[in-house]
Motif scaffolding. Structure first.
Motif, PDB file in Angstrom:
ATOM      1  N   ILE A  51      34.370  59.974  50.821  1.00 43.91           N
ATOM      2  CA  ILE A  51      34.517  61.025  51.572  1.00 43.91           C
ATOM      3  C   ILE A  51      33.536  60.948  52.942  1.00 43.91           C
ATOM      4  CG2 ILE A  51      33.745  63.673  51.590  1.00 43.91           C
ATOM      5  CD1 ILE A  51      35.836  62.820  49.457  1.00 43.91           C
TER       6      ILE A  51
ATOM      7  N   ASN B  91      33.677  54.482  45.284  1.00 42.51           N
ATOM      8  CA  ASN B  91      33.120  55.857  45.561  1.00 42.51           C
ATOM      9  C   ASN B  91      34.134  56.712  45.960  1.00 42.51           C
ATOM     10  OD1 ASN B  91      33.576  55.621  48.426  1.00 42.51           O
ATOM     11  ND2 ASN B  91      32.283  53.982  48.200  1.00 42.51           N
TER      12      ASN B  91
ATOM     13  N   VAL C 203      21.075  35.737  46.476  1.00 44.68           N
ATOM     14  CA  VAL C 203      19.791  35.444  46.890  1.00 44.68           C
ATOM     15  C   VAL C 203      18.860  35.560  45.674  1.00 44.68           C
ATOM     16  CG1 VAL C 203      18.017  36.102  48.296  1.00 44.68           C
ATOM     17  CG2 VAL C 203      20.296  36.167  49.186  1.00 44.68           C
TER      18      VAL C 203
ATOM     19  N   VAL D 144      27.142  49.041  54.004  1.00 44.29           N
ATOM     20  CA  VAL D 144      25.825  49.142  54.918  1.00 44.29           C
ATOM     21  C   VAL D 144      25.682  47.758  55.579  1.00 44.29           C
ATOM     22  CG1 VAL D 144      23.450  49.414  54.963  1.00 44.29           C
ATOM     23  CG2 VAL D 144      24.718  51.150  53.913  1.00 44.29           C
TER      24      VAL D 144
ATOM     25  N   ALA E  18      28.824  49.641  45.314  1.00 41.04           N
ATOM     26  CA  ALA E  18      29.198  50.950  45.442  1.00 41.04           C
ATOM     27  C   ALA E  18      30.178  51.104  46.589  1.00 41.04           C
ATOM     28  CB  ALA E  18      27.972  51.648  45.770  1.00 41.04           C
ATOM     29  N   SER E  19      30.426  50.320  47.443  1.00 42.51           N
ATOM     30  CA  SER E  19      31.343  50.304  48.461  1.00 42.51           C
ATOM     31  C   SER E  19      32.718  50.182  48.033  1.00 42.51           C
ATOM     32  CB  SER E  19      30.872  49.456  49.823  1.00 42.51           C
ATOM     33  OG  SER E  19      29.733  49.754  50.140  1.00 42.51           O
TER      34      SER E  19
ATOM     35  N   GLU F 190      26.275  37.304  50.365  1.00 47.42           N
ATOM     36  CA  GLU F 190      26.958  38.288  49.402  1.00 47.42           C
ATOM     37  C   GLU F 190      27.015  37.511  47.836  1.00 47.42           C
ATOM     38  OE1 GLU F 190      27.686  41.606  48.938  1.00 47.42           O
ATOM     39  OE2 GLU F 190      28.441  40.661  46.874  1.00 47.42           O
ATOM     40  N   LYS F 191      26.619  38.102  46.810  1.00 49.24           N
ATOM     41  CA  LYS F 191      26.594  37.322  45.460  1.00 49.24           C
ATOM     42  C   LYS F 191      28.082  37.429  44.872  1.00 49.24           C
ATOM     43  CE  LYS F 191      25.140  41.100  42.595  1.00 49.24           C
ATOM     44  NZ  LYS F 191      24.619  41.354  41.297  1.00 49.24           N
TER      45      LYS F 191
ATOM     46  N   TYR G 116      35.509  57.962  37.609  1.00 51.18           N
ATOM     47  CA  TYR G 116      36.723  58.647  38.245  1.00 51.18           C
ATOM     48  C   TYR G 116      37.986  58.517  37.474  1.00 51.18           C
ATOM     49  CZ  TYR G 116      33.963  58.714  42.412  1.00 51.18           C
ATOM     50  OH  TYR G 116      32.884  58.692  43.379  1.00 51.18           O
TER      51      TYR G 116
ATOM     52  N   ILE H 276      20.296  53.508  49.283  1.00 52.12           N
ATOM     53  CA  ILE H 276      21.544  54.123  50.123  1.00 52.12           C
ATOM     54  C   ILE H 276      22.499  54.737  49.064  1.00 52.12           C
ATOM     55  CG2 ILE H 276      22.739  53.557  51.956  1.00 52.12           C
ATOM     56  CD1 ILE H 276      20.003  53.001  52.547  1.00 52.12           C
TER      57      ILE H 276
ATOM     58  N   SER I  44      29.241  57.557  54.388  1.00 50.91           N
ATOM     59  CA  SER I  44      29.253  58.384  56.045  1.00 50.91           C
ATOM     60  C   SER I  44      28.322  57.860  56.882  1.00 50.91           C
ATOM     61  CB  SER I  44      29.023  59.744  55.568  1.00 50.91           C
ATOM     62  OG  SER I  44      29.467  60.381  54.267  1.00 50.91           O
TER      63      SER I  44
ATOM     64  N   GLY J 105      25.654  57.613  51.900  1.00 48.55           N
ATOM     65  CA  GLY J 105      25.530  56.314  52.350  1.00 48.55           C
ATOM     66  C   GLY J 105      26.940  55.542  53.304  1.00 48.55           C
TER      67      GLY J 105
HETATM   68  C1  LIG Z   1      30.235  57.143  42.313  1.00 41.66           C
HETATM   69  C2  LIG Z   1      29.750  57.097  43.897  1.00 41.66           C
HETATM   70  C3  LIG Z   1      30.179  58.027  44.709  1.00 41.66           C
HETATM   71  C4  LIG Z   1      29.819  58.033  46.151  1.00 41.66           C
HETATM   72  N1  LIG Z   1      30.652  58.802  47.099  1.00 41.66           N
HETATM   73  C5  LIG Z   1      30.291  58.662  48.106  1.00 41.66           C
HETATM   74  C6  LIG Z   1      31.067  59.524  49.571  1.00 41.66           C
HETATM   75  O1  LIG Z   1      32.028  60.158  48.770  1.00 41.66           O
HETATM   76  N2  LIG Z   1      30.539  59.528  50.571  1.00 41.66           N
HETATM   77  C7  LIG Z   1      29.649  58.916  50.957  1.00 41.66           C
HETATM   78  O2  LIG Z   1      29.178  58.758  52.164  1.00 41.66           O
HETATM   79  N3  LIG Z   1      28.926  57.965  50.035  1.00 41.66           N
HETATM   80  C8  LIG Z   1      29.121  57.866  48.671  1.00 41.66           C
HETATM   81  N4  LIG Z   1      28.516  57.147  47.981  1.00 41.66           N
HETATM   82  C9  LIG Z   1      27.561  56.442  48.452  1.00 41.66           C
HETATM   83  C10 LIG Z   1      28.096  54.821  49.078  1.00 41.66           C
HETATM   84  O3  LIG Z   1      29.229  54.534  48.384  1.00 41.66           O
HETATM   85  C11 LIG Z   1      27.011  54.224  49.239  1.00 41.66           C
HETATM   86  O4  LIG Z   1      25.871  54.845  49.775  1.00 41.66           O
HETATM   87  C12 LIG Z   1      27.432  52.888  49.971  1.00 41.66           C
HETATM   88  O5  LIG Z   1      28.538  52.327  49.393  1.00 41.66           O
HETATM   89  C13 LIG Z   1      26.257  52.067  49.755  1.00 41.66           C
HETATM   90  O6  LIG Z   1      26.375  50.810  50.507  1.00 41.66           O
HETATM   91  P1  LIG Z   1      25.510  49.463  50.183  1.00 41.66           P
HETATM   92  O7  LIG Z   1      26.238  48.498  51.111  1.00 41.66           O
HETATM   93  O8  LIG Z   1      24.177  49.698  50.335  1.00 41.66           O
HETATM   94  O9  LIG Z   1      25.755  48.884  48.766  1.00 41.66           O
HETATM   95  P2  LIG Z   1      26.994  48.238  47.977  1.00 41.66           P
HETATM   96  O10 LIG Z   1      28.203  48.577  48.339  1.00 41.66           O
HETATM   97  O11 LIG Z   1      26.523  48.365  46.780  1.00 41.66           O
HETATM   98  O12 LIG Z   1      26.542  46.816  48.464  1.00 41.66           O
HETATM   99  C14 LIG Z   1      25.582  45.894  48.279  1.00 41.66           C
HETATM  100  C15 LIG Z   1      25.904  44.333  47.992  1.00 41.66           C
HETATM  101  O13 LIG Z   1      24.854  43.563  47.775  1.00 41.66           O
HETATM  102  C16 LIG Z   1      25.192  42.490  47.081  1.00 41.66           C
HETATM  103  N5  LIG Z   1      24.022  41.939  46.470  1.00 41.66           N
HETATM  104  C17 LIG Z   1      23.119  42.507  45.503  1.00 41.66           C
HETATM  105  N6  LIG Z   1      22.218  41.762  45.111  1.00 41.66           N
HETATM  106  C18 LIG Z   1      22.371  40.513  45.891  1.00 41.66           C
HETATM  107  C19 LIG Z   1      21.587  39.246  45.935  1.00 41.66           C
HETATM  108  N7  LIG Z   1      20.724  38.992  45.315  1.00 41.66           N
HETATM  109  N8  LIG Z   1      22.277  38.555  47.003  1.00 41.66           N
HETATM  110  C20 LIG Z   1      23.299  38.846  47.726  1.00 41.66           C
HETATM  111  N9  LIG Z   1      24.097  39.699  47.715  1.00 41.66           N
HETATM  112  C21 LIG Z   1      23.395  40.721  46.677  1.00 41.66           C
HETATM  113  C22 LIG Z   1      26.236  43.214  46.179  1.00 41.66           C
HETATM  114  O14 LIG Z   1      27.081  42.219  45.342  1.00 41.66           O
HETATM  115  C23 LIG Z   1      26.869  44.372  46.685  1.00 41.66           C
HETATM  116  O15 LIG Z   1      28.117  43.656  47.265  1.00 41.66           O
HETATM  117  C24 LIG Z   1      28.951  57.330  46.420  1.00 41.66           C
HETATM  118  C25 LIG Z   1      28.697  56.127  45.751  1.00 41.66           C
HETATM  119  C26 LIG Z   1      28.796  56.050  44.659  1.00 41.66           C
HETATM  120  C27 LIG Z   1      28.489  54.961  43.451  1.00 41.66           C
END
Ligand SMILES: Cc1cc2nc3c(=O)[nH]c(=O)nc-3n(C[C@H](O)[C@H](O)[C@H](O)COP(=O)(O)OP(=O)(O)OC[C@H]3O[C@@H](n4cnc5c(N)ncnc54)[C@H](O)[C@@H]3O)c2cc1C
Length: 483
Positions: free
Chosen positions: A49, A46, A174, A14, A42-43, A33-34, A227, A335, A341, A339
């Motif tokens: 898909i 997962n 942060v 995201v 989560a990215s 990014e921490k 998984y 998210i 997709s 998320g």
């Molecule tokens: C098991 C599983 C299966 C999934 N399958 C699917 C799928 O098939 N299709 C689909 O569409 N979605 C799927 N999802 C959902 C999808 O993976 C997530 O919605 C998406 O990856 C979220 O992205 P994000 O960037 O919000 O979060 P993240 O990828 O978690 O990124 C958040 C980032 O913030 C950083 N962070 C946290 N706190 C701080 C801080 N204080 N300072 C600086 N950085 C910080 C973290 O280190 C991390 O890198 C799945 C999720 C999971 C867990």
């Protein structure tokens, strides 16, 4: 002190997509990014898909952005050299109750704008996917579903943002946020970054970030998903993504090909306390095996090459929480799936929210949307292989034998933004160590090349940043001799 237009907290998919979009729209962007690399939350872990969009409740942000994001995915992946296949998906059912569930999903999908959905009988669906169990009596076919490599997508989106001027600060957690005179100050305790706008994309920690600005309305519950990944030798077991009808057994587990030819089986769904505990459990993996065998017969679990766990960021509203709690501050919280997709469409929406908050956005004429990952030697024709080796003999030296990754690709990747600084970061970009032996053979060669190209001591290299050293000392030094 430099004041950026936008600071984005979190470099998951995201944050990456938001950084790409806001850079495209002329903003100066810094991504905080921490972890030691992008795509570690989560990215990274997962199912990968690209959901067609029949699952999310009508009129929810999840439904809206899922369908819009999925429609953008193919062209984005083409532009950024990311692995994506529109392989279609199936939700399979086992009885009359499941048939009704599938009919409900079909209706919801049509309302969400998903095209091509069709209900099939057990025999019809087995004609498409012969490995499906004889217990399957009905299925919902969604031809627009796809699969994507989630970490490649994140890395490429950050790369595009960076090549167009965005900055990335890794190892920057942060820990406090203050506002003074219309400028946000984000600190990690040692260093402060200033920006006019902030976007909170901190995944499971997005509620912690919210609390830093006095917003305690958001609660994120971490939900574990485990998984099993099967060897590429299992390619062809299924060609579509096989979901189970949600019902008595929860959402069940999926069996799907990955973009790289493996088979992925999972995930479980168990709420937990800790937000960053990605360890797997014997019970979770047993559950994955038990459920998967209900929909697909003879899954060769003996060919499992790795197990892993991802943590969903489940919000307290049942929908994505994308809003401005304070002027010039946007949350992208809760998210969870879909998320990945939805991420390209979420990024467009965030840009709209920032515009409403006063950001002056306009598409840059000089924005380059392309990302060119290192050549994948394995995918070249014999002629192309000969050509590239003639130009650079390092492409003729195979380092990772399981995935046929050459020294040439590793060197190319080590000089490409965002630069990989630890072993797992390099693995996500090149696939070295992702095969059957999981790095058992190639790791010593890879660390040698990394140290040489990054100009660092081999002993300083880590597996995944922080306290994860790969090497403790040279053997002779450890025995009291010289290196
Ligand atoms: C098991 C599983 C299966 C999934 N399958 C699917 C799928 O098939 N299709 C689909 O569409 N979605 C799927 N999802 C959902 C999808 O993976 C997530 O919605 C998406 O990856 C979220 O992205 P994000 O960037 O919000 O979060 P993240 O990828 O978690 O990124 C958040 C980032 O913030 C950083 N962070 C946290 N706190 C701080 C801080 N204080 N300072 C600086 N950085 C910080 C973290 O280190 C991390 O890198 C799945 C999720 C999971 C867990």
């Amino acid at each position: 002190m430099m004041i950026y237009d936008v600071a984005i907290i979190g470099a998951g998919v995201v944050g990456a997509m938001v950084a790409r979009e806001l850079t495209r729209q002329g903003q100066s962007v810094i991504l905080l990014e921490k972890a030691s690399d992008v795509a570690t939350g989560a990215s990274r872990a997962n199912s990968g898909i690209v959901h067609a969009g029949f699952d999310a409740k009508e009129n929810s942000l999840k439904a809206k952005f899922n369908v819009a994001g999925a429609n953008m995915m193919a062209s984005l992946c083409r532009e950024m050299g990311v692995a994506y296949v529109q392989n279609g998906s199936l939700v399979v059912g086992f009885d009359q109750e499941d048939q009704q569930t599938l009919e409900g999903l079909l209706k919801r999908g049509v309302e969400n704008g998903v095209t091509g959905l069709a209900l099939l009988s057990g025999d019809e669906v087995r004609a498409l996917e012969p490995s499906l169990s004889e217990d399957v009596t009905c299925a919902l076919l969604a031809p627009t579903g796809g699969i994507v490599c989630p970490y490649e997508l994140t890395i490429a989106a950050v790369g595009v943002a960076m090549y167009n001027g965005a900055e990335l600060k890794t190892n920057f957690a942060v820990s406090s946020i203050t506002e003074e005179g219309g400028v946000w100050h984000l600190s990690n305790g040692e260093e402060t970054v200033c920006a006019t706008y902030v976007v909170n994309c901190a995944g499971t920690h997005s509620d912690d970030i919210a609390r830093m600005i006095g917003d305690d309305r958001i609660t994120i519950t971490p939900r574990r998903g485990e998984y099993i990944l099967l060897d590429r030798a299992c390619e062809g077991l299924v060609s579509r993504t096989i979901f189970m009808a949600p019902g008595k057994m929860g959402k069940g587990v999926l069996v799907s090909p990955t973009c790289h030819g493996n088979i992925i089986v999972g995930p479980t769904a168990v709420n937990m306390e800790e937000k960053d505990n990605t360890s797997t459990t014997a019970e979770g993996l047993a559950e994955v095996r038990r459920l998967a065998q209900k929909s697909v017969k003879d899954i060769p679990f003996g060919r499992g090459i790795t197990i892993f766990c991802g943590i969903r960021a489940v919000g307290n509203t049942g929908d994505f929480i994308i809003e401005c709690p304070r002027p010039r501050f946007v949350h992208c919280a809760g998210i969870e799936s879909p998320g990945l997709s939805a991420s390209p469409a979420i990024a467009l929406y965030v840009a709209q929210l920032l515009q409403k908050e006063g950001a002056v956005l306009s598409i840059r004429a000089d924005f380059d949307p392309h990302y060119t990952p290192a050549v994948h030697f394995r995918h070249l024709s014999d002629e192309e292989k000969n050509d590239i080796i003639a130009r650079d003999p390092r492409y003729g030296r195979v380092i990772c034998r399981c995935e046929t990754v050459t020294e040439g690709e590793i060197v190319q990747t080590l000089h490409q933004l965002p630069i990989p600084r630890d072993l797992d970061a390099l693995k996500r970009r090149t696939r070295c160590g992702m095969g059957r032996c999981q790095g058992g053979f190639c790791t010593p060669y890879v660390t040698e090349i990394m140290a040489r190209e990054l100009g660092v001591d081999e002993l300083s290299l880590t597996k995944s940043g922080g306290d994860s050293p790969l090497l403790l000392a040279a053997t002779k030094t450890a025995k009291g001799g010289t290196k």
